[in-house]
Design an enzyme around this catalytic site. Sequence first.
Site, PDB file in Angstrom:
ATOM      1  CG  MET A 195      11.498   1.532   1.137  1.00  0.00           C
ATOM      2  SD  MET A 195      12.956   1.853   2.169  1.00  0.00           S
ATOM      3  CE  MET A 195      14.217   2.132   0.923  1.00  0.00           C
ATOM      4  CB  SER A 255      14.217  -4.188  -2.898  1.00  0.00           C
ATOM      5  OG  SER A 255      14.989  -3.384  -2.016  1.00  0.00           O
ATOM      6  CD  GLN A 256      10.772  -2.878   2.284  1.00  0.00           C
ATOM      7  OE1 GLN A 256      11.618  -2.356   3.032  1.00  0.00           O
ATOM      8  NE2 GLN A 256       9.521  -2.477   2.281  1.00  0.00           N
ATOM      9  CG  HIS A 263      18.620  -1.814  -5.128  1.00  0.00           C
ATOM     10  ND1 HIS A 263      18.901  -2.990  -4.480  1.00  0.00           N
ATOM     11  CD2 HIS A 263      17.325  -1.517  -4.820  1.00  0.00           C
ATOM     12  CE1 HIS A 263      17.842  -3.383  -3.804  1.00  0.00           C
ATOM     13  NE2 HIS A 263      16.874  -2.524  -4.002  1.00  0.00           N
ATOM     14  CG  ASP A 316      22.302  -3.077  -4.257  1.00  0.00           C
ATOM     15  OD1 ASP A 316      21.967  -1.953  -3.854  1.00  0.00           O
ATOM     16  OD2 ASP A 316      21.514  -4.038  -4.335  1.00  0.00           O
TER      17      ASP A 316
END
Length: 309
Positions: free
Chosen positions: A38, A112-113, A291, A235
């Site tokens: 994202m 990530s996503q 993250h 994170d």
Amino acid sequence: MLAIVAFVFLFQVVTCSSNNANISSADEPLPVVLWHGMGDTCCNRGSLGAIVDLIEQQVPSIYVRSLRIGDNEEKDFSNGYFMNVNDQISFACQLIRSDDKLKNGFNLIGFSQGGQFTRALVQRCSLPVRNLITLGAQHQGVFGLPRCEAVTNNLLHNSVCDFVRKLLSLGAYNSFVQKRLVQAEYWHDPLKEQKYKEKSVFLADINNEKSPRNETYRQNLVNLNKFVMIMFEDDSMVIPRESSLFGYYETGNIKKIVPLEDSLLYTDDRLGLKELNESGKLIKLTIPGDHLQFTDDWFTSNIIEAYLK
């Protein structure tokens, strides 16, 4: 529409198959496909383009395909927020299937996503993926705002975060929002577990939590050579961070985290994760930092050297 605008605004404010591939030549490295997270794009040098450069520097003859979801990078960026995830998976499947350089197999990395999206590619598209690697993914979804749990000693800060999380939960499972807002499609409310399973249009499906279960999803994951999951110890974007390793809140309890091995997802092996683990194919790594905060040296040693060369 107001629910969508509010949902996206809150996220942006806080943040500011699977058959083992056959290699045609022992001297030829397997191609690699990347999917960004994202707020990132496929190819910009300030985004995933830097990872492409790093891989190509370390493995000069390798073919790297960084997925662009849309006609240009602007669309690629916005689609990370507003394009239905199921449509994104279908789009990415076609991109890969139409690329002749990938037909004999490749490694797949999701950031990530992009981590849960690449897993969905393996499960749904029956692609010749050898190793699946996810960094800071939200495999069990999220139930919290990015950065919201970073200030653990600020009671006012945490109470505001809890309040906003409750507001998001009220709108996340609205069918209009579910179909149009990416982050809502992996919003997992442990206090409304049954509603999540019924209304989630993406995550509950790829986690095989709907009936009837999809045996192809399970088999395609089991066919992987390696499934590597990486969690960042500090994170503050993935809430809870253990979601990157398939850990999650206990149903009805947002104070207790249940690790993968103690979850129903594992014990009834609906995704084949237990089988992967017992055969040595499931790799769980944790690294210090927030993250996606890793160095080139770390990525080279732990990803490129270990799984891409």
